[in-house]
Design a protein around this motif. Structure first.
Motif, PDB file in Angstrom:
ATOM      1  N   VAL A  51       0.143   7.219  -6.454  1.00  0.00           N
ATOM      2  CA  VAL A  51      -0.992   8.137  -6.536  1.00  0.00           C
ATOM      3  C   VAL A  51      -0.539   9.570  -6.266  1.00  0.00           C
ATOM      4  O   VAL A  51      -0.924  10.504  -6.979  1.00  0.00           O
ATOM      5  CB  VAL A  51      -2.109   7.704  -5.548  1.00  0.00           C
ATOM      6  N   LYS A  52       0.292   9.761  -5.261  1.00  0.00           N
ATOM      7  CA  LYS A  52       0.774  11.104  -4.913  1.00  0.00           C
ATOM      8  C   LYS A  52       1.612  11.698  -6.049  1.00  0.00           C
ATOM      9  O   LYS A  52       1.457  12.872  -6.396  1.00  0.00           O
ATOM     10  CB  LYS A  52       1.596  11.035  -3.628  1.00  0.00           C
ATOM     11  N   ARG A 107       6.288  17.062 -10.240  1.00  0.00           N
ATOM     12  CA  ARG A 107       6.371  15.626  -9.988  1.00  0.00           C
ATOM     13  C   ARG A 107       7.818  15.253  -9.657  1.00  0.00           C
ATOM     14  O   ARG A 107       8.759  15.792 -10.233  1.00  0.00           O
ATOM     15  CB  ARG A 107       5.900  14.848 -11.207  1.00  0.00           C
ATOM     16  N   ALA A 159       1.646   1.937  -3.556  1.00  0.00           N
ATOM     17  CA  ALA A 159       0.462   2.455  -4.247  1.00  0.00           C
ATOM     18  C   ALA A 159       0.211   3.917  -3.877  1.00  0.00           C
ATOM     19  O   ALA A 159      -0.078   4.743  -4.747  1.00  0.00           O
ATOM     20  CB  ALA A 159      -0.753   1.599  -3.914  1.00  0.00           C
ATOM     21  N   ASP A 160       0.336   4.251  -2.599  1.00  0.00           N
ATOM     22  CA  ASP A 160       0.122   5.635  -2.148  1.00  0.00           C
ATOM     23  C   ASP A 160       1.140   6.586  -2.778  1.00  0.00           C
ATOM     24  O   ASP A 160       0.793   7.708  -3.170  1.00  0.00           O
ATOM     25  CB  ASP A 160       0.207   5.716  -0.628  1.00  0.00           C
ATOM     26  N   VAL A 194       1.536  10.923  -9.305  1.00  0.00           N
ATOM     27  CA  VAL A 194       0.696  11.183 -10.479  1.00  0.00           C
ATOM     28  C   VAL A 194      -0.196  12.401 -10.250  1.00  0.00           C
ATOM     29  O   VAL A 194      -0.450  13.179 -11.166  1.00  0.00           O
ATOM     30  CB  VAL A 194      -0.147   9.934 -10.830  1.00  0.00           C
ATOM     31  N   ALA A 195      -0.643  12.591  -9.018  1.00  0.00           N
ATOM     32  CA  ALA A 195      -1.528  13.718  -8.696  1.00  0.00           C
ATOM     33  C   ALA A 195      -0.803  15.056  -8.644  1.00  0.00           C
ATOM     34  O   ALA A 195      -1.438  16.109  -8.736  1.00  0.00           O
ATOM     35  CB  ALA A 195      -2.227  13.467  -7.362  1.00  0.00           C
ATOM     36  N   GLN A 229       0.828  -1.205   0.000  1.00  0.00           N
ATOM     37  CA  GLN A 229       0.000   0.000   0.000  1.00  0.00           C
ATOM     38  C   GLN A 229       0.865   1.259   0.000  1.00  0.00           C
ATOM     39  O   GLN A 229       0.504   2.271  -0.603  1.00  0.00           O
ATOM     40  CB  GLN A 229      -0.943   0.017   1.205  1.00  0.00           C
TER      41      GLN A 229
END
Length: 86
Positions: free
Chosen positions: A33-34, A43, A29-30, A36-37, A26
């Protein structure tokens, strides 16, 4: 001749033993996400998830610094900066 004998065959198990028991995918995954956001230009160049704290983040940082210096010295330093005009 088998120079390392049983040691070489146990490397995968030895490496797996370095990970903490509570390591979680996880966290990876987190981090994805961070990253890409994040807005364009903000970035991260590289993201590190290192639950075993084996020093890999330091190794990558040194490598990145050497690459950046090489590109700057060879006149290609602009490759390291986001540019919407390419």
């Amino acid at each position: 001749m088998d120079l390392y004998g049983e040691a070489i065959r146990t490397v995968p198990d030895r490496l797996a033993a370095l990970l903490p028991k509570d390591a979680s995918v996880q966290e990876v995954a987190d981090a994805i996400v961070k990253a890409v956001a994040a807005p364009s230009g903000a970035r991260p160049w590289r993201v590190h998830i290192d639950p075993s704290h084996d020093g890999s983040e330091v190794v990558w940082a040194v490598g990145d610094r050497i690459r950046a210096e090489f590109l700057a010295n060879s006149g290609l330093g602009d490759l390291l900066v986001p540019n919407s005009h390419r």
